[in-house]
Design an enzyme around this catalytic site. Structure first.
Site, short mmCIF file in Angstrom:
data_model
loop_
_atom_site.label_atom_id
_atom_site.label_comp_id
_atom_site.label_asym_id
_atom_site.label_seq_id
_atom_site.Cartn_x
_atom_site.Cartn_y
_atom_site.Cartn_z
N LYS A 126 -44.70 25.74 30.40
CA LYS A 126 -44.31 27.15 30.49
C LYS A 126 -42.79 27.23 30.40
CE LYS A 126 -48.58 28.32 31.64
NZ LYS A 126 -49.49 29.03 30.70
N SER A 140 -53.25 25.30 24.39
CA SER A 140 -53.62 26.71 24.50
C SER A 140 -52.53 27.58 23.89
CB SER A 140 -53.82 27.11 25.97
OG SER A 140 -52.57 27.13 26.64
N SER A 146 -50.77 29.99 25.36
CA SER A 146 -49.96 30.69 26.35
C SER A 146 -48.48 30.73 25.98
CB SER A 146 -50.12 30.04 27.73
OG SER A 146 -49.53 28.76 27.76
N SER A 190 -51.42 34.48 29.42
CA SER A 190 -50.90 33.27 30.03
C SER A 190 -51.22 33.25 31.53
CB SER A 190 -49.38 33.18 29.82
OG SER A 190 -48.83 32.11 30.56
#
Length: 321
Positions: free
Chosen positions: A183, A126, A128, A286
């Site tokens: 992350k 993704s 994010s 995100s």
């Protein structure tokens, strides 16, 4: 045994196929562990049962051939038909089902050990972490940087470093540990993290930011404002979209949610012991700790450090912060 091996491979193909089309979530560590055990069992059976049996059969064939030649020689016949060597090699040949099980054990075992204790590859699914990581980036994760954990059980047996602010970390998603997320660590245990009006503050100190102009997000096909941000000793880039609101929409219920205060300006959270506050660099695009809470230490998989391939852009290969 051939039918058993075919059935095992059929189950493996169905499992991986369903995983690929998102019919279910897979636990690749468990799968690799089971493959290692199964191929090890076949390897033991080959070494201590099947191979000795084939060698005995080949020796018996040679003995019978020698006895036949000796008997014919007593009868004055010296020319004997038949290629015993070709027959011997055929007897000693490993059957396909052992070649695809016992023969693969060393390779699968090495992959299992490397992936479990040293480095594990991941694919970025993704946006994010844009602009640091793009969709399609193939990255490597250091599995021992934060300590050595037992595979499958994820129990830490050897301590090493602890996650620091600014680290890019792969972890098991707290709401579904079958899924891996990536992350950036923003808050460590004891920190008070505030993200208000799209500005990040840690323990009352605003995080250093400097505007870098606009960034075109190819996946979203829109422009975002890009900033340089410094967390600890790590300087990286983050994105904000002017039209996105600062407040958090539909935050989940999660452990220690009472440590967080939500308002029209954003969110402020006190990070509990043994947990971390994670955020994506693409701040307005995100789903992270602002929405689903803190990441416990036992969910940490490793530290991401290298893009080793991007099939659409080879220039992406290299280390990152």
């Amino acid at each position: 045994m051939g039918l058993l091996t075919a059935a095992l491979y059929a189950c493996l193909i169905v499992y991986l196929g369903g995983w690929y089309v998102d019919a279910w979530h897979g636990n690749f560590s468990l799968l690799l562990f089971l493959l290692t055990l199964v191929t090890f069992a076949f390897w033991l059976a080959e070494r201590f049962h099947f191979l000795p049996a084939r060698r005995r059969a080949a020796a018996q064939l040679e003995a019978q051939h020698a006895a036949r030649r000796e008997e014919l020689a007593r009868q004055g016949i010296t020319q004997v038909d038949g290629d015993v060597q070709a027959a011997r090699e055929k007897i000693l040949m490993q059957p396909w089902w052992l070649d695809w099980t016992a023969g693969l054990f060393p390779v699968i075992c090495i992959v299992f050990l490397l992936r479990s204790f040293l480095f594990e590859p991941f694919k970025i699914p993704s946006g994010s972490m844009v602009p640091t990581l793009l969709v399609g980036d193939l990255i490597l994760v250091n599995k021992f940087h934060y300590g050595v954990r037992l595979p499958v059980l994820n129990t830490k047996i050897i301590e090493n470093h602890t996650p620091q602010r600014g680290d890019v970390v792969v972890f098991r998603y707290p709401k579904d540990t079958r899924i891996d997320y990536i992350k950036r660590v923003v808050g460590v245990p004891g920190d008070e993290v505030a993200y208000l009006n799209k500005r990040l503050t840690i323990n009352g100190q605003p995080v250093e930011m400097a505007p870098l102009g606009e960034y075109y997000n190819e996946d979203r096909r829109r422009y975002a404002q890009m900033y340089s941000e410094k967390l600890g000793n790590v300087e990286h880039r983050v994105l904000n979209y002017k039209e996105a609101p600062p407040f958090i929409i539909a935050a989940d219920d999660f452990p220690f949610r009472e440590n967080c205060r939500y308002s029209a300006e954003g969110v402020t959270c006190k990070v509990p012991e043994g947990h971390y506050f994670m955020m994506g660099d693409n701040r307005d695009d995100s789903q992270d700790s602002r929405y689903w809470g803190f990441v416990p230490d036992e969910n940490i998989v490793g530290k991401a450090f290298l893009i080793w391939m991007n099939l659409g852009n080879l220039g992406r290969i290299g280390s990152f912060q």
